[in-house]
Design a protein around this motif. Structure first.
Motif, PDB file in Angstrom:
ATOM      1  N   GLU A 104       0.836  -1.208   0.000  1.00 38.80           N
ATOM      2  CA  GLU A 104       0.000   0.000   0.000  1.00 38.80           C
ATOM      3  C   GLU A 104       0.871   1.259   0.000  1.00 38.80           C
ATOM      4  OE1 GLU A 104      -3.273   0.263  -0.285  1.00 38.80           O
ATOM      5  OE2 GLU A 104      -3.463  -1.910  -0.469  1.00 38.80           O
ATOM      6  N   GLN A 105       1.963   1.228   0.756  1.00 38.10           N
ATOM      7  CA  GLN A 105       2.875   2.371   0.789  1.00 38.10           C
ATOM      8  C   GLN A 105       3.484   2.621  -0.593  1.00 38.10           C
ATOM      9  OE1 GLN A 105       4.232   4.961   1.979  1.00 38.10           O
ATOM     10  NE2 GLN A 105       6.183   4.997   0.891  1.00 38.10           N
ATOM     11  N   ASN A 106       3.881   1.559  -1.271  1.00 41.99           N
ATOM     12  CA  ASN A 106       4.458   1.729  -2.609  1.00 41.99           C
ATOM     13  C   ASN A 106       3.449   2.332  -3.578  1.00 41.99           C
ATOM     14  OD1 ASN A 106       6.923   0.704  -1.779  1.00 41.99           O
ATOM     15  ND2 ASN A 106       6.454  -1.388  -2.392  1.00 41.99           N
ATOM     16  N   ALA A 107       2.196   1.910  -3.449  1.00 41.94           N
ATOM     17  CA  ALA A 107       1.138   2.479  -4.301  1.00 41.94           C
ATOM     18  C   ALA A 107       0.935   3.957  -3.976  1.00 41.94           C
ATOM     19  CB  ALA A 107      -0.164   1.706  -4.107  1.00 41.94           C
ATOM     20  N   ALA A 108       0.986   4.296  -2.694  1.00 41.76           N
ATOM     21  CA  ALA A 108       0.816   5.691  -2.287  1.00 41.76           C
ATOM     22  C   ALA A 108       1.972   6.552  -2.786  1.00 41.76           C
ATOM     23  CB  ALA A 108       0.710   5.780  -0.766  1.00 41.76           C
ATOM     24  N   TYR A 109       3.190   6.009  -2.737  1.00 41.79           N
ATOM     25  CA  TYR A 109       4.364   6.733  -3.223  1.00 41.79           C
ATOM     26  C   TYR A 109       4.228   7.020  -4.716  1.00 41.79           C
ATOM     27  CZ  TYR A 109       9.171   7.704  -4.608  1.00 41.79           C
ATOM     28  OH  TYR A 109      10.300   8.290  -5.146  1.00 41.79           O
ATOM     29  N   LEU A 110       3.783   6.041  -5.469  1.00 42.53           N
ATOM     30  CA  LEU A 110       3.678   6.195  -6.916  1.00 42.53           C
ATOM     31  C   LEU A 110       2.555   7.149  -7.315  1.00 42.53           C
ATOM     32  CD1 LEU A 110       4.313   2.465  -7.850  1.00 42.53           C
ATOM     33  CD2 LEU A 110       5.808   4.386  -8.428  1.00 42.53           C
ATOM     34  N   SER A 111       1.483   7.142  -6.539  1.00 43.22           N
ATOM     35  CA  SER A 111       0.364   8.029  -6.872  1.00 43.22           C
ATOM     36  C   SER A 111       0.602   9.456  -6.397  1.00 43.22           C
ATOM     37  CB  SER A 111      -0.930   7.500  -6.236  1.00 43.22           C
ATOM     38  OG  SER A 111      -0.878   7.617  -4.825  1.00 43.22           O
ATOM     39  N   ALA A 112       1.507   9.606  -5.400  1.00 39.91           N
ATOM     40  CA  ALA A 112       1.878  10.917  -4.844  1.00 39.91           C
ATOM     41  C   ALA A 112       0.735  11.589  -4.095  1.00 39.91           C
ATOM     42  CB  ALA A 112       2.404  11.844  -5.945  1.00 39.91           C
ATOM     43  N   VAL A 113      -0.357  10.872  -3.855  1.00 42.89           N
ATOM     44  CA  VAL A 113      -1.495  11.433  -3.133  1.00 42.89           C
ATOM     45  C   VAL A 113      -1.966  10.432  -2.096  1.00 42.89           C
ATOM     46  CG1 VAL A 113      -3.873  12.283  -3.299  1.00 42.89           C
ATOM     47  CG2 VAL A 113      -2.245  12.784  -5.135  1.00 42.89           C
ATOM     48  N   HIS A 114      -2.227  10.933  -0.876  1.00 34.47           N
ATOM     49  CA  HIS A 114      -2.781  10.061   0.167  1.00 34.47           C
ATOM     50  C   HIS A 114      -3.601  10.908   1.130  1.00 34.47           C
ATOM     51  CE1 HIS A 114      -3.106   7.016   3.313  1.00 34.47           C
ATOM     52  NE2 HIS A 114      -2.766   6.135   2.377  1.00 34.47           N
ATOM     53  N   ASP A 115      -4.666  10.338   1.638  1.00 35.06           N
ATOM     54  CA  ASP A 115      -5.541  11.066   2.558  1.00 35.06           C
ATOM     55  C   ASP A 115      -4.843  11.402   3.866  1.00 35.06           C
ATOM     56  OD1 ASP A 115      -7.567  10.884   0.718  1.00 35.06           O
ATOM     57  OD2 ASP A 115      -8.475   9.096   1.624  1.00 35.06           O
ATOM     58  N   HIS A 116      -3.876  10.597   4.253  1.00 32.38           N
ATOM     59  CA  HIS A 116      -3.179  10.811   5.520  1.00 32.38           C
ATOM     60  C   HIS A 116      -2.009  11.771   5.292  1.00 32.38           C
ATOM     61  CE1 HIS A 116      -1.089  10.048   9.285  1.00 32.38           C
ATOM     62  NE2 HIS A 116      -2.163   9.382   9.716  1.00 32.38           N
ATOM     63  N   GLN A 117      -1.988  12.853   6.043  1.00 34.96           N
ATOM     64  CA  GLN A 117      -1.014  13.919   5.817  1.00 34.96           C
ATOM     65  C   GLN A 117       0.430  13.453   6.019  1.00 34.96           C
ATOM     66  OE1 GLN A 117      -1.589  17.397   8.270  1.00 34.96           O
ATOM     67  NE2 GLN A 117      -0.193  18.662   7.073  1.00 34.96           N
TER      68      GLN A 117
END
Length: 314
Positions: A34-47
């Motif tokens: 999940e972290q890798n997906a968040a890194y690639l998308s550059a957007v996450h709900d958690h600040q």
């Protein structure tokens, strides 16, 4: 390689993984995906996760710095959520030896590599980062979690590598490669009906999975190509070794056997050596046999590499 950047990246990755674990109530490995997906998308709900990923991007890590950062993270996760023994990553010291062998066994510059049981992808990334050759690299892995981990890490690293999911003992549609590579899993293969199709199959008990994978691997190897296996020390003396040796005599030549220090492995029963096979050719010279006593001794390693190069030159 900047070790301060590696340490910083590891800290950021660990904080994000632990945060995602708590948010999703999941294990550390799924959280890393999940972290890798968040890194690639550059957007996450958690600040915090988004800020940490922005900081990670600003570090501009090299592929090797990324690999080391992920490796430290796996070591940390393994302390509380141990992977089974066959899923542990191959030590870097062995990875560097395998890279050396690859570079010196094959003379051409462009090499196709198939890794059987690619796990988390750490061995693949070690070889890709350090080989002097241009590699077309494919890893095949049966485990769902490991294939997702290795693919997501490769995406983050922007590594030129492909991964495919599949049971390598079962027939796969794969092109022939110049080199087959595998840190072979130790154990018995569960499906007797599949195992019975092989020459190395035992009629008295379940067949060793590593024997089946060796036989299957050579089907994907070009004539004259090499297969480098990390296999149990007793490969040629175990209870099913006669079946393996009979198959070897017909299909392949052992060109090198390199013993590894036993302290690299958690238990003596799990200790392995490096076996290099060549798809059946007329044997030109005696096999290269060498006992490596200490992979941290620079002089001993220089002696090993010099003797291997001399042997290769004939």
């Amino acid at each position: 390689m900047n070790f301060e950047k590696i340490e910083q990246a590891y800290g950021l990755l660990l904080e994000n993984v632990q945060t995602i674990q708590n948010l999703l109530v999941t294990n550390g490995y799924d959280a890393l995906i999940e972290q890798n997906a968040a890194y690639l998308s550059a957007v996450h709900d958690h600040q915090v996760i988004e800020q940490n990923n922005q900081t990670l991007k600003k570090l501009k890590l090299t592929k090797e710095e990324w690999r080391r950062s992920f490796q430290f993270l796996f070591i940390k996760l393994n302390q509380t959520e141990p992977l089974q023994y066959n899923h542990q990553f191959t030590p870097d010291s062995i990875g560097f030896i395998l890279t050396f062998l690859l570079d010196h066994l094959l003379e051409k510059e462009n090499i196709t590599v198939l890794e059987i049981g690619s796990g988390t992808g750490n061995l693949a990334q070690t070889i890709l980062n350090h080989s002097q050759k241009k590699l077309d690299y494919l890893g095949i892995e049966v485990d769902d979690l490991l294939i997702d981990l290795s693919a997501s890490i490769a995406d983050v690293m922007k590594a030129e590598i492909s991964f495919a999911q599949g049971d390598a003992v079962r027939p796969q549609i794969l092109k022939e490669s110049d080199l087959i590579l595998s840190d072979l899993p130790i154990g018995y293969y569960p499906d007797d009906s599949i195992a019975s199709r092989y020459k190395v199959a035992s009629s008295e008990e379940k067949t060793y999975a590593h024997h089946l994978l060796m036989e299957q691997s050579l089907k994907y190897l070009q004539q004259g190509g090499y297969a480098i296996f990390l296999a149990p020390n007793d490969l040629l003396t175990s209870p099913q070794s006669d079946l393996l040796k009979s198959w070897l005599q017909a299909e392949a030549s052992i060109v090198a056997m390199i013993a590894l220090p036993s302290n690299l492995f958690g238990a003596q029963s799990m200790a392995k050596s490096i076996f290099v096979l060549q798809k059946k050719t007329v044997q030109q010279q005696m096999p290269f046999v060498y006992p490596l006593q200490d992979l941290q001794d620079a002089q001993a390693m220089q002696d090993f590499t010099a003797k291997f190069k001399k042997w290769k030159q004939g």
